[in-house]
Design a protein around this motif. Structure first.
Motif, short mmCIF file in Angstrom:
data_model
loop_
_atom_site.label_atom_id
_atom_site.label_comp_id
_atom_site.label_asym_id
_atom_site.label_seq_id
_atom_site.Cartn_x
_atom_site.Cartn_y
_atom_site.Cartn_z
N HIS A 118 51.12 44.52 53.14
CA HIS A 118 51.81 43.96 51.99
C HIS A 118 50.80 43.55 50.92
CE1 HIS A 118 55.78 43.45 54.10
NE2 HIS A 118 54.97 43.49 55.15
N PHE A 119 51.13 43.89 49.65
CA PHE A 119 50.24 43.58 48.54
C PHE A 119 51.04 43.00 47.38
CE2 PHE A 119 48.81 47.43 50.75
CZ PHE A 119 47.53 47.07 51.15
N SER A 120 50.45 41.99 46.70
CA SER A 120 51.02 41.46 45.46
C SER A 120 49.87 41.14 44.52
CB SER A 120 51.85 40.19 45.74
OG SER A 120 52.41 39.69 44.55
N PRO A 121 49.75 41.87 43.41
CA PRO A 121 48.57 41.74 42.53
C PRO A 121 48.67 40.57 41.55
CG PRO A 121 50.02 43.44 41.69
CD PRO A 121 50.66 42.93 42.95
N PHE A 122 48.71 39.34 42.07
CA PHE A 122 48.79 38.19 41.16
C PHE A 122 47.39 37.87 40.60
CE2 PHE A 122 48.69 36.46 45.56
CZ PHE A 122 47.51 35.73 45.51
N VAL A 123 47.37 36.99 39.62
CA VAL A 123 46.14 36.64 38.92
C VAL A 123 45.83 35.17 39.16
CG1 VAL A 123 44.98 36.54 36.67
CG2 VAL A 123 46.62 38.37 37.15
N THR A 124 44.59 34.89 39.55
CA THR A 124 44.12 33.51 39.70
C THR A 124 43.06 33.23 38.63
OG1 THR A 124 42.29 34.01 41.21
CG2 THR A 124 44.49 33.74 42.19
N GLU A 125 42.52 32.05 38.68
CA GLU A 125 41.49 31.69 37.70
C GLU A 125 40.25 32.56 37.83
OE1 GLU A 125 38.82 27.77 36.40
OE2 GLU A 125 40.56 27.55 37.73
N ASP A 126 39.93 33.00 39.05
CA ASP A 126 38.71 33.77 39.28
C ASP A 126 38.95 35.27 39.55
OD1 ASP A 126 37.12 31.43 39.10
OD2 ASP A 126 37.68 30.91 41.17
N TYR A 127 40.18 35.63 39.92
CA TYR A 127 40.41 37.02 40.33
C TYR A 127 41.69 37.58 39.71
CZ TYR A 127 37.11 35.71 44.02
OH TYR A 127 36.01 35.25 44.71
N ASN A 128 41.62 38.85 39.35
CA ASN A 128 42.80 39.61 38.94
C ASN A 128 43.00 40.70 39.99
OD1 ASN A 128 44.81 41.19 37.84
ND2 ASN A 128 43.85 41.40 35.82
N LEU A 129 43.94 40.46 40.91
CA LEU A 129 44.12 41.40 42.01
C LEU A 129 44.65 42.76 41.54
CD1 LEU A 129 45.54 39.06 44.81
CD2 LEU A 129 43.18 39.50 44.13
N GLY A 130 45.18 42.80 40.33
CA GLY A 130 45.64 44.07 39.80
C GLY A 130 44.51 45.03 39.48
N ASN A 131 43.28 44.50 39.39
CA ASN A 131 42.12 45.36 39.11
C ASN A 131 41.42 45.82 40.38
OD1 ASN A 131 42.50 45.10 36.35
ND2 ASN A 131 41.23 43.25 36.22
N ALA A 132 41.88 45.34 41.54
CA ALA A 132 41.22 45.71 42.79
C ALA A 132 41.45 47.19 43.08
CB ALA A 132 41.76 44.87 43.94
N ASN A 133 40.42 47.85 43.56
CA ASN A 133 40.49 49.26 43.93
C ASN A 133 39.76 49.41 45.26
OD1 ASN A 133 39.39 52.15 44.05
ND2 ASN A 133 40.85 52.27 42.36
N ALA A 183 47.17 48.16 43.54
CA ALA A 183 48.56 47.69 43.48
C ALA A 183 48.82 47.10 42.10
CB ALA A 183 48.81 46.64 44.56
N LYS A 184 49.83 47.62 41.42
CA LYS A 184 50.18 47.12 40.10
C LYS A 184 51.44 46.26 40.11
CE LYS A 184 46.67 49.29 38.47
NZ LYS A 184 45.44 48.52 38.15
N LYS A 185 52.09 46.19 41.27
CA LYS A 185 53.27 45.35 41.44
C LYS A 185 53.40 45.04 42.92
CE LYS A 185 56.34 49.35 41.93
NZ LYS A 185 57.55 50.04 41.41
N PRO A 186 54.19 44.02 43.29
CA PRO A 186 54.37 43.73 44.72
C PRO A 186 54.89 44.95 45.46
CG PRO A 186 55.24 41.93 43.39
CD PRO A 186 54.90 43.05 42.44
N VAL A 187 54.20 45.34 46.54
CA VAL A 187 54.55 46.55 47.25
C VAL A 187 54.05 46.45 48.67
CG1 VAL A 187 52.41 47.74 46.62
CG2 VAL A 187 54.46 49.08 47.13
N PHE A 188 54.68 47.19 49.57
CA PHE A 188 54.12 47.30 50.92
C PHE A 188 54.03 48.76 51.30
CE2 PHE A 188 58.62 47.31 52.02
CZ PHE A 188 58.70 48.23 53.05
N LYS A 189 53.04 49.08 52.11
CA LYS A 189 52.82 50.42 52.61
C LYS A 189 53.08 50.42 54.11
CE LYS A 189 51.45 52.50 48.80
NZ LYS A 189 52.12 53.69 48.26
N GLU A 190 53.86 51.42 54.57
CA GLU A 190 54.21 51.48 55.98
C GLU A 190 53.68 52.76 56.60
OE1 GLU A 190 58.31 50.48 57.74
OE2 GLU A 190 58.24 52.68 57.77
N PHE A 191 53.12 52.63 57.79
CA PHE A 191 52.55 53.77 58.50
C PHE A 191 53.05 53.77 59.95
CE2 PHE A 191 49.64 52.37 55.22
CZ PHE A 191 49.42 53.54 54.50
N VAL A 192 53.28 54.98 60.46
CA VAL A 192 53.60 55.17 61.87
C VAL A 192 52.44 55.92 62.48
CG1 VAL A 192 55.23 56.15 63.53
CG2 VAL A 192 56.06 55.30 61.32
#
Length: 829
Positions: A108-123, A139-148
Motif C-alpha cells: 500500500h502506498f499514499s504519496p503524502f507530503v511532510t515538512e521534509d519529504y514529498n513521497l510523490g517524488n519517490a522513485n 505513486a501519484k495517488k493512494p494505491v495498492f499493488k497486489e501480487f500472487v
C-alpha cells in the motif's frame, strides 16, 4: 404475524450462518503490517500491527529508514495511509513462512507530503522473494499493488531499493503477506490462447502475477469486508464496449457450490449472484447473433496476462439450455461452453476457467461472449459473472542501484546466464545436426476423417460440385495436398508477424511456397475437430471450380493433426478494410461499383453454374477480397451449400451466417435459397455506399442495423444524405439512384420478391455505365426494367436426393464465358 416473525428468524439464521461460512478461511501465514506507525490499526475486521512491535515475526533488516506521519489526516484515503516508512538505502521486511505455497502480497502506498519529504517524488523498485515486481515505481495517488506468487523459502523477503544517488527514496504505508487456499492457483486446465490456437499452459503456480483488474460483472462494487480473501471487486460498466448489447441478471439465492467447481475463496457469493447476459431486447428483427464485449486496459508492452473468467448459470430454468462461446483478444478461447456439464448437471453452480493470453502491444485485453451454434435458435444467450486479469511478471532478480545488494548474486546471475546461453547454443547445434541426418519425414497423423484421396475412394467423391475447364485431374484431391513442412517453411514456422487475418476457423498467414507462389495459409486449431465440416466443404467446392471472381484454392494439408487451407494471396485484403476501420485511402465510386460487379459475377456463377448451383451463405464485406488490381473475389466457402434440386424450392437447413447480413426469411423459416445470398449482398451494397458496418451497436437504436436504417432513407428518396462523405459530389445522381433501387430490391422481405444475382449484376453494370456517362439519362429506367428476367442456365443436369450438409454430383463443363455471354448481349435474355 407469527409467519412473518418466523421468516425474519430464518433470515437472521441464514445471515449468521452465511457470515460464519464466508469467514471460514484462516490463512496459515497472515502478516499485516502498518508501516511507520507505533500503533496498530483495525481495517475490515483485520488488525494491522505497527512494524517492529513483534520482533522475530515481522522485522526490518539492516538499512536506513525513517517513520513519517501524514500531516493532513483529513485527506487520508484509508486508515492504513496515515503513516509510512521511508527508505534511503536498500531495505527489506522479512517474514517467516509457516506453510510454503501460493501467497498474496499487497503493498500500500499514499504519496503524502511532510515538512521534509514529498513521497510523490519517490522513485524506487521492489522485489518479493527475489523477483522484481515493481521497477522505477512512483505513486501519484493512494494505491495498492497486489501480487500472487510462490513462497518457496522459509524467509520471505520484500526488498525496497531507491532509484537515484544520495537523494533517492522508497516508501511503503502497509504490507500484507498471507497464504491462499491450496486450490487458488492450479497448474492443470490453463488454456494458452493465441495465433496458434488453444494450447496447454503449464506451471502457472510458479509464475508471479500482478493484479490489474478484478471485476464483478453485472454487480456493484464489493469491498474487502465482503470477500474471504479481502479483495475489492469493481463494476464492469465502464469496460463494456456497447452497453446496448448487455443486460443485467441477478438472483437472491446463494450459489450452489459443487466439488470441483469454484469456492468462496475463488470469488465471493455476490460475484456469482450477478451477471451480464446478451440483451436480446435491443436486437432488431429477432436476430440473436452478436457478442457482448469488454475492453480492459492493461498498459503498453508485449507481455502475457493471466485471465480468469467466472461463470454461474443464474439465467436458465432447466439444464442444458445455455451454450455459448468465449473469445479473448478476438481468438476463440472456449467453444460451446456448457455450464450444466461442467458443474455436474446443476444450475447456479459457480465455475471458473483460466486462460493465458498475449497482449501484443494492444494495450487492452478484450473479452467477448456470444451464442453457440449448439443452442436453440430461440434461446441463444451467453453469460459472464466475473473477470480477473493479472500480468505475468518476468522472473528477473532486482538490480541493485544502491550497490549494497549482495554483489555475489549479480556475479552468480551473470555466470549462470552465460552457462545457459552456451548450453542453448549446444542444444541448437545438436538439433540441427540430427535434422540433417533425418531422411524420412514423420508419418502423418489422421484428422479423424476419411483422407482426401482420388475420386474413386474418398467419401468426398460423393460431394463433387460444379467444375470448369480446370479439374482436379486423375490424381483427385491428392494433387492439391501440400506437405506441412513446406507450409511451415513458407510461413517462417507460422510467425505471428505474418498473420494477416483471423476467424472462427483459425489464423491466416501470409506465406510463400517453394515455387515462389505467394499464398494465404489458413490454419485451423491443431488437433481440434472444430471447423472440420467447413474444412471439408471448402476443399470440395474450391478444388472443382475456377472463376476469375472466386478465390482459388491452391492446396490443403491434413498432416500432423493439422487442418490447413492454402489460397491464392489477395494483395489488397478484405473489402471491409477499404471502407472503414483502417487508414487506407478511400475508394472512388467507380472502384466500388467495379468491386461490387466482380463480386456479383462470382456469386452469379455459383448460383447458375450447375443445375443445383451453390449457395454461399456467408456473404459480407470481409469475405470479398481484392487483388493487387482491386479485382474482387468471393472467399470463405466453409458454410456453402448446394442449392435445391429442380423439383424443390428450397433447402431445409439450420441457420448459418453473420449477424447483420442474415436473410430474415431464412432466419424465420430455416429454408435456404439463393435469394438468401441476394439479401446479404444487398447489405454489402449499402455498406459500400455508406462506409459503415452492417451492425454498429454504438449508434442510436434506429441506426444500429444498416439494412433497416438505409432502407428508411431509400424509401424517402433521401439516400444521398447518408452516403460516405468521401463520395459526396463524386456520384452521378442516376448511378446512385440505380444502386439504391438495386439494394432495395435485394432487401425485400420475401425471397420471391428479390432479384436473381444475374439481375443484380446487370443493374450494377448499368449503374457503372451511368457513372461513366457524360450526359446521364434523367430516367434511369427507360432503357431497362428494374428487375430482369431470370437467366436460363446453358446446361441442366438432374439432381439426386441429399441430406443437410451434403453436396451431390451436379457437374458441368460450362465455362464462365458461356455463362456470362448473355450479360453482354441483351438479346440473350
Amino acid at each position: 404475524m407469527g409467519s412473518r416473525i418466523m421468516q425474519l428468524l430464518s433470515l437472521c439464521l441464514y445471515v449468521s450462518l452465511h457470515s460464519v461460512v464466508t469467514s471460514s478461511f484462516t490463512p496459515p501465514d497472515n502478516y499485516l503490517v502498518n508501516c511507520g506507525s507505533n500503533t496498530n490499526v483495525s481495517v475490515d475486521n483485520r488488525v494491522f500491527v505497527a512494524d517492529g512491535i513483534q520482533p522475530g515475526s515481522v522485522f526490518l533488516s539492516s538499512g536506513e529508514s525513517v517513520s513519517v506521519t501524514n500531516p493532513n489526516p483529513s485527506s487520508i484515503a484509508a486508515p492504513l495511509y496515515g503513516t509510512a516508512r521511508i527508505f534511503k538505502t536498500a531495505s527489506a521486511y522479512t517474514f517467516k513462512i509457516n506453510k510454503l505455497g501460493t501467497h498474496l502480497v499487497r503493498l500500500h502506498f499514499s504519496p503524502f507530503v511532510t515538512e521534509d519529504y514529498n513521497l510523490g517524488n519517490a522513485n524506487f523498485s521492489v522485489s518479493a522473494n527475489g523477483l522484481l515486481v515493481l521497477s522505477h515505481f512512483s505513486a501519484k495517488k493512494p494505491v495498492f499493488k497486489e501480487f500472487v506468487l510462490m513462497a518457496d523459502k522459509v524467509n520471505f523477503e520484500v526488498l525496497f531499493v531507491p532509484n537515484g544517488e544520495e537523494d533517492g527514496l522508497a516508501f511503503v504505508c502497509a504490507i500484507e503477506v498471507f497464504s491462499t487456499p491450496d486450490d487458488f492457483i492450479l497448474d492443470n486446465g490453463v488454456k494458452l490462447i493465441g495465433p496458434n490456437g488453444v494450447q496447454e499452459f503449464k506451471d502457472l503456480r510458479l509464475q508471479t502475477l500482478e493484479t490489474i483488474h478484478r471485476i464483478n460483472v453485472g454487480g456493484p462494487k464489493l469491498t474487502p469486508f465482503n470477500d474471504t480473501l479481502w479483495r475489492t471487486w469493481v463494476p464492469d460498466e465502464e469496460f463494456l464496449v456497447s452497453k446496448l448489447t448487455a443486460k443485467l441478471a441477478n438472483t437472491t439465492h446463494p450459489p450452489n457450490y459443487q466439488k470441483g467447481g469454484a469456492s468462496r475463496e475463488i470469488a465471493p457469493d455476490n460475484v456469482y449472484m450477478t451477471a451480464q447476459q446478451m440483451n436480446r431486447d435491443n436486437t432488431s428483427s429477432g436476430f440473436s447473433y452478436f457478442n457482448v464485449t469488454w475492453d480492459f486496459p492493461v498498459g503498453a508492452g508485449s507481455v502475457r496476462h493471466f485471465v480468469r473468467l467466472h461463470f454461474c448459470d443464474i439465467v436458465s430454468i432447466a439444464l442444458n439450455q445455455l451454450y455459448f462461446d468465449v473469445y479473448i483478444n478476438e481468438f476463440v478461447a472456449y467453444k460451446d461452453v456448457d455450464l450444466s456439464s461442467l458443474t455436474f448437471h446443476s444450475l447456479a453452480s459457480p465455475y471458473y476457467i483460466d486462460f493465458v493470453v498475449d497482449s501484443e502491444n494492444s494495450r487492452i485485453v478484450r473479452v467477448s461472449i456470444g451464442p453457440s451454434d449448439l443452442s436453440n435458435i430461440l434461446r441463444k444467450n451467453a453469460i459472464l459473472n466475473g473477470v480477473e486479469i493479472m500480468r505475468i511478471v518476468n522472473f528477473v532478480g532486482i538490480r541493485a542501484e544502491s550497490k549494497k545488494i549482495n554483489k555475489w548474486i549479480l556475479v552468480g546471475s551473470i555466470v549462470g546466464g552465460v552457462a545457459v546461453v552456451c548450453l542453448a547454443i549446444l542444444a541448437v547445434l545438436v538439433v540441427l545436426r540430427s535434422k540433417r541426418r533425418k531422411a524420412k519425414p514423420r508419418p502423418a497423423e489422421s484428422m479423424g476423417w476419411t483422407p482426401l484421396r482420388g475420386f474413386g475412394g474418398s467419401s468426398l467423391s460423393k460431394q463433387s460440385i460444379v467444375t470448369t475447364s480446370t479439374s482436379p485431374g486423375q490424381n483427385g484431391y491428392l494433387a492439391l495436398k501440400i506437405p506441412f513442412a513446406e507450409l511451415e517453411s513458407g510461413t517462417n514456422n507460422f510467425d505471428k508477424n505474418l498473420v494477416i487475418g483471423s476467424g472462427g476457423f483459425g489464423m491466416v498467414y501470409k506465406g510463400v511456397l517453394k515455387d515462389s507462389t505467394r499464398v494465404a495459409v489458413k490454419r485451423g486449431v491443431r488437433g481440434s475437430r472444430q471447423g472440420l465440416p467447413e474444412f471439408q466443404t471448402e476443399i470440395t467446392i474450391l478444388s472443382k471450380i475456377r472463376h476469375r471472381h472466386l478465390v482459388s484454392l491452391v492446396g490443403y494439408c491434413e498432416e500432423q493433426s493439422e487442418m490447413i487451407l492454402v489460397y491464392e494471396y489477395m494483395e489488397k485484403g478484405a473489402l471491409k478494410n477499404h471502407l472503414y476501420g483502417s487508414n487506407l485511402p478511400p475508394l472512388s465510386w467507380k472502384q466500388r461499383l467495379e468491386i461490387c460487379i466482380g463480386a456479383a459475377r462470382g456469386l452469379h456463377y455459383l448460383h447458375t453454374g450447375s443445375a443445383q448451383g451453390i449457395i454461399h451463405r456467408d456473404i459480407k464485406s470481409t469475405n470479398i477480397l481484392l487483388d493487387e488490381n482491386y479485382v474482387a473475389k468471393v472467399a470463405d466457402f466453409g458454410l456453402s451449400r448446394s442449392g435445391p434440386c429442380l423439383d424443390e424450392t428450397h433447402v431445409s437447413t439450420g441457420v448459418k451466417g453473420s449477424f447483420g447480413y442474415l436473410d430474415p426469411e431464412y432466419f424465420r423459416r430455416q429454408q435456404l435459397t439463393d435469394k438468401s445470398d441476394v439479401y446479404s449482398f444487398g447489405v454489402v451494397l449499402f455498406e459500400v455506399l455508406c462506409a459503415r458496418p452492417a451492425v454498429d451497436p454504438l449508434l442510436d437504436r434506429e441506426q444500429v442495423n444498416l439494412a433497416e436504417w438505409a432502407m428508411e432513407w431509400q424509401k424517402k428518396g433521401l439516400l444521398a444524405q447518408i452516403i460516405d462523405p468521401n463520395l459526396v459530389g463524386n456520384i452521378n445522381s442516376n448511378s446512385l439512384k440505380k444502386l439504391g433501387e438495386t439494394a432495395e430490391k435485394c432487401l425485400a422481405e420475401y425471397g420471391v420478391d428479390r432479384p436473381t444475382m444475374g439481375d443484380v449484376l446487370w443493374n450494377l453494370e448499368y449503374a457503372l455505365q451511368l457513372q461513366d456517362s457524360k450526359e446521364p439519362s434523367q430516367d434511369t429506367n427507360h432503357t431497362t426494367p428494374e428487375v430482369l428476367e431470370h437467366e436460363a442456365v446453358p446446361t441442366v443436369y438432374s439432381c439426386s436426393s441429399r441430406t443437410d450438409g451434403d453436396i451431390q454430383d451436379a457437374t458441368t463443363d460450362v465455362t464462365s464465358g458461356e455463362i456470362f455471354s448473355q450479360l453482354v448481349n441483351k438479346e440473350g435474355r
